[in-house]
Design a protein around this motif. Structure first.
Motif, PDB file in Angstrom:
ATOM      1  N   THR A 193       0.827  -1.205   0.000  1.00 31.11           N
ATOM      2  CA  THR A 193       0.000   0.000   0.000  1.00 31.11           C
ATOM      3  C   THR A 193       0.862   1.255   0.000  1.00 31.11           C
ATOM      4  N   ILE A 194       0.489   2.225  -0.820  1.00 32.68           N
ATOM      5  CA  ILE A 194       1.084   3.564  -0.771  1.00 32.68           C
ATOM      6  C   ILE A 194       0.091   4.452  -0.024  1.00 32.68           C
ATOM      7  N   TYR A 195       0.571   5.116   1.037  1.00 28.76           N
ATOM      8  CA  TYR A 195      -0.304   5.891   1.911  1.00 28.76           C
ATOM      9  C   TYR A 195      -0.331   7.374   1.551  1.00 28.76           C
ATOM     10  N   ALA A 196       0.824   7.912   1.200  1.00 28.54           N
ATOM     11  CA  ALA A 196       0.895   9.333   0.874  1.00 28.54           C
ATOM     12  C   ALA A 196       2.138   9.587   0.036  1.00 28.54           C
ATOM     13  N   ALA A 197       2.084  10.625  -0.773  1.00 30.26           N
ATOM     14  CA  ALA A 197       3.232  10.961  -1.613  1.00 30.26           C
ATOM     15  C   ALA A 197       3.091  12.387  -2.118  1.00 30.26           C
ATOM     16  N   TRP A 198       4.209  12.965  -2.489  1.00 33.64           N
ATOM     17  CA  TRP A 198       4.179  14.182  -3.296  1.00 33.64           C
ATOM     18  C   TRP A 198       5.201  14.048  -4.414  1.00 33.64           C
ATOM     19  N   PHE A 199       4.892  14.663  -5.532  1.00 27.50           N
ATOM     20  CA  PHE A 199       5.775  14.635  -6.695  1.00 27.50           C
ATOM     21  C   PHE A 199       5.947  16.068  -7.175  1.00 27.50           C
ATOM     22  N   GLU A 200       7.172  16.550  -7.141  1.00 26.07           N
ATOM     23  CA  GLU A 200       7.460  17.908  -7.602  1.00 26.07           C
ATOM     24  C   GLU A 200       7.880  17.842  -9.062  1.00 26.07           C
ATOM     25  N   HIS A 201       7.055  18.414  -9.934  1.00 25.15           N
ATOM     26  CA  HIS A 201       7.257  18.323 -11.378  1.00 25.15           C
ATOM     27  C   HIS A 201       7.236  19.730 -11.975  1.00 25.15           C
ATOM     28  N   ARG A 202       8.356  20.098 -12.591  1.00 27.52           N
ATOM     29  CA  ARG A 202       8.493  21.418 -13.197  1.00 27.52           C
ATOM     30  C   ARG A 202       8.203  22.539 -12.201  1.00 27.52           C
ATOM     31  N   GLY A 203       8.642  22.334 -10.958  1.00 30.18           N
ATOM     32  CA  GLY A 203       8.510  23.359  -9.934  1.00 30.18           C
ATOM     33  C   GLY A 203       7.182  23.364  -9.209  1.00 30.18           C
ATOM     34  N   GLU A 204       6.254  22.508  -9.633  1.00 31.92           N
ATOM     35  CA  GLU A 204       4.937  22.441  -8.986  1.00 31.92           C
ATOM     36  C   GLU A 204       4.827  21.126  -8.225  1.00 31.92           C
ATOM     37  N   LYS A 205       4.373  21.208  -6.975  1.00 35.32           N
ATOM     38  CA  LYS A 205       4.285  20.015  -6.133  1.00 35.32           C
ATOM     39  C   LYS A 205       2.855  19.479  -6.125  1.00 35.32           C
ATOM     40  N   PHE A 206       2.723  18.209  -6.447  1.00 34.99           N
ATOM     41  CA  PHE A 206       1.433  17.533  -6.473  1.00 34.99           C
ATOM     42  C   PHE A 206       1.390  16.522  -5.326  1.00 34.99           C
ATOM     43  N   TYR A 207       0.289  16.539  -4.561  1.00 38.35           N
ATOM     44  CA  TYR A 207       0.145  15.654  -3.411  1.00 38.35           C
ATOM     45  C   TYR A 207      -0.821  14.517  -3.717  1.00 38.35           C
ATOM     46  N   ALA A 208      -0.628  13.411  -3.003  1.00 38.84           N
ATOM     47  CA  ALA A 208      -1.548  12.276  -3.100  1.00 38.84           C
ATOM     48  C   ALA A 208      -1.715  11.676  -1.711  1.00 38.84           C
ATOM     49  N   PHE A 209      -2.960  11.554  -1.259  1.00 36.59           N
ATOM     50  CA  PHE A 209      -3.267  10.958   0.038  1.00 36.59           C
ATOM     51  C   PHE A 209      -4.300   9.856  -0.167  1.00 36.59           C
ATOM     52  N   ARG A 210      -4.005   8.701   0.410  1.00 35.21           N
ATOM     53  CA  ARG A 210      -4.928   7.583   0.276  1.00 35.21           C
ATOM     54  C   ARG A 210      -6.062   7.744   1.292  1.00 35.21           C
ATOM     55  N   PHE A 211      -7.293   7.663   0.795  1.00 36.99           N
ATOM     56  CA  PHE A 211      -8.461   7.830   1.657  1.00 36.99           C
ATOM     57  C   PHE A 211      -9.581   6.969   1.110  1.00 36.99           C
ATOM     58  N   GLU A 212     -10.334   6.349   2.022  1.00 37.64           N
ATOM     59  CA  GLU A 212     -11.421   5.460   1.620  1.00 37.64           C
ATOM     60  C   GLU A 212     -12.753   6.186   1.697  1.00 37.64           C
ATOM     61  N   GLN A 213     -13.461   6.199   0.587  1.00 37.22           N
ATOM     62  CA  GLN A 213     -14.791   6.810   0.528  1.00 37.22           C
ATOM     63  C   GLN A 213     -15.743   5.835  -0.142  1.00 37.22           C
ATOM     64  N   ASP A 214     -16.893   5.648   0.468  1.00 36.03           N
ATOM     65  CA  ASP A 214     -17.882   4.687  -0.034  1.00 36.03           C
ATOM     66  C   ASP A 214     -17.261   3.291  -0.194  1.00 36.03           C
ATOM     67  N   SER A 215     -16.409   2.935   0.793  1.00 36.96           N
ATOM     68  CA  SER A 215     -15.758   1.617   0.852  1.00 36.96           C
ATOM     69  C   SER A 215     -14.764   1.382  -0.280  1.00 36.96           C
ATOM     70  N   VAL A 216     -14.369   2.444  -0.970  1.00 37.63           N
ATOM     71  CA  VAL A 216     -13.390   2.331  -2.049  1.00 37.63           C
ATOM     72  C   VAL A 216     -12.217   3.260  -1.749  1.00 37.63           C
ATOM     73  N   ALA A 217     -11.004   2.705  -1.702  1.00 38.33           N
ATOM     74  CA  ALA A 217      -9.811   3.501  -1.445  1.00 38.33           C
ATOM     75  C   ALA A 217      -9.328   4.135  -2.743  1.00 38.33           C
ATOM     76  N   SER A 218      -9.009   5.415  -2.668  1.00 35.28           N
ATOM     77  CA  SER A 218      -8.515   6.139  -3.834  1.00 35.28           C
ATOM     78  C   SER A 218      -7.524   7.197  -3.354  1.00 35.28           C
ATOM     79  N   TYR A 219      -7.022   8.007  -4.292  1.00 33.58           N
ATOM     80  CA  TYR A 219      -6.035   9.033  -3.944  1.00 33.58           C
ATOM     81  C   TYR A 219      -6.584  10.419  -4.263  1.00 33.58           C
ATOM     82  N   TRP A 220      -6.293  11.340  -3.338  1.00 36.48           N
ATOM     83  CA  TRP A 220      -6.829  12.688  -3.404  1.00 36.48           C
ATOM     84  C   TRP A 220      -5.719  13.692  -3.123  1.00 36.48           C
ATOM     85  N   ASP A 221      -5.877  14.919  -3.620  1.00 38.34           N
ATOM     86  CA  ASP A 221      -4.902  15.947  -3.281  1.00 38.34           C
ATOM     87  C   ASP A 221      -5.216  16.506  -1.897  1.00 38.34           C
TER      88      ASP A 221
END
Length: 425
Positions: free
Chosen positions: A217-245
């Motif tokens: 499982t990947i729980y959280a991450a950020w990726f800095e691309h061309r000077g802009e940082k993008f976040y990803a957080f794993r969260f379960e909604q409606d019994s489905v796990a997905s990634y959100w900023d």
């Protein structure tokens, strides 16, 4: 004189006798084992492998040779049991004999007797899955799975050459590159990474017997691309796990950034490109991705296959209508994926075909096209709206998760080139 010394000698002798009697008796009583007391024996635990005490056997490892079958292996061991009857009793749900393949490993456990009689054979299907064959008079087989141990890690790396190469250079499992490309597929252009781009990720790496077997499982991450940082957080909604900023917007968009992984753009959208086959200048209303022949190609988004076939210029092609606005096209396939036909519904990320060089193509590549309201547009400039964000009733729980994961993600020194084992929950 004797009368004076005699009492002293008598008293001394009595004192010695009393001390010797009581202390000596105490000593004997303390250390003399009782009749019902059992001698102390050290509790030595046997060393088990596949549930077998290996210190009781001679263990020899082999590799399945070419054209060697399970029957040939068993007969070579000169077993006392009925091997033919045992082989006939095997069904795919018990043990699929087709699993025995050249190059696979197996171990034979032989008893420590004068004949070194084989007692067990263990066949390795994967680093996790094994089958244990009992080789006594009553032959039988049962499955065995080793324990998979997840180890929580936080890793960071900077892109200097490529994501895959820099993963390995920093001592990270390269499979992490594939996982990150899936999570950030809608926000980061992995075909156009810049030197200096960087990432940090908190995840579980899976181990069996201290050997890494993949990413969990990947729980959280950020990726800095061309000077802009993008976040990803794993969260379960409606019994489905997905990634959100960090604001609760889904990282999943209506379309993928690219239809295949880890290739390179060999030709861009152009109004006047020199055609390598026709040797003339003409518009190129698509993007070419150079990739090895046979590379899987994914559908950019959900939709319906409205056309497919062979064209002299496009070779094997597919067109997918995604909605009333967007249609995508894919050319030069070597072959189509199983189940793809006109009218078939596809999901985002489904494999629809494989890179080839059919039609007007000098080498293996994918020519991808996008039409917006019937007119061709540059696929690399296409903007796609996100899907539904975190629901209002889930925002408080989501913010708590983000706060906790952010604190853990920021718990390592910036610029660290080695992974850090984070404390598990």
């Amino acid at each position: 004189m004797l009368k004076k010394i005699l009492p002293i000698l008598v008293i001394s002798l009595l004192t010695v006798f009393i001390i010797d009697y009581f202390i000596g008796t105490a000593y004997i009583k303390l250390y003399r084992p009782e009749k019902d007391q059992k001698p102390l024996v050290e509790d030595v635990q046997p060393i088990l492998e596949y549930g077998i005490p290996i210190d009781s056997f001679y263990v020899t490892e082999y590799t399945v040779r070419r054209n060697q079958t399970l029957g040939k292996i068993l007969f070579s061991l000169n077993l006392t049991g009925n091997v033919n009857e045992f082989l006939l009793s095997l069904t795919p749900d018990i043990f699929d004999v087709k699993k025995v393949r050249a190059g696979a490993r197996y171990k034979v456990f032989a008893r420590k007797d004068s004949l070194q009689t084989p007692a067990y054979l263990v066949y390795e299907v994967s680093p996790v899955e094994y089958f244990v064959f009992n080789l006594t008079d009553s032959l039988y087989v049962y499955p065995f799975k080793k324990e998979i141990v997840p180890v929580r890690k936080i890793s960071e790396a900077e892109i200097k050459t490529s994501l895959w190469v820099d993963m390995k250079a920093n001592g990270l499992n390269p499979m992490l590159a594939l996982e990150l490309s899936d999570i950030f597929a809608w926000t980061v252009d992995f075909f156009g990474l810049f030197k200096g781009d960087k990432f940090r990720v908190m995840y579980d790496e899976l181990y069996v017997d201290s050997t890494s077997i993949g990413i969990g499982t990947i729980y959280a991450a950020w990726f800095e691309h061309r000077g802009e940082k993008f976040y990803a957080f794993r969260f379960e909604q409606d019994s489905v796990a997905s990634y959100w900023d960090e604001k609760g917007n889904s990282l999943r968009k209506s379309f993928l950034k690219a239809p295949l992984r880890f290739s390179r753009i060999s030709s861009r959208f152009s109004g006047n490109r020199f055609h390598p086959v026709l040797k003339i200048y003409r518009p190129h209303s698509g993007v070419d991705y150079a990739a090895p022949e046979g590379t899987p190609v994914m559908a950019l988004g959900d939709g319906v296959v409205i056309d497919m076939g062979y064209d002299k210029a496009a070779g094997n092609y597919i067109k997918i209508r995604h909605n009333s606005v967007y249609t995508t096209g894919y050319n030069h396939f070597s072959r189509f994926a199983k189940g793809i036909a006109r009218g078939a519904r596809v999901k985002q990320g489904d494999i629809i075909g494989y890179v080839g060089r059919t039609g007007y193509a000098t080498g293996p590549h994918l020519d991808m096209r996008v039409w917006m309201n019937g007119s061709p547009i540059d696929p690399l400039k296409m903007k796609s709206p996100p899907v539904e964000p975190v629901k209002q009733e889930n925002l408080e729980a989501f913010r708590n998760v983000v706060s906790k994961l952010s604190a853990q993600l920021d718990s390592i020194t910036p610029g660290s080139r080695t992974y850090y084992a984070a404390q598990k929950e």
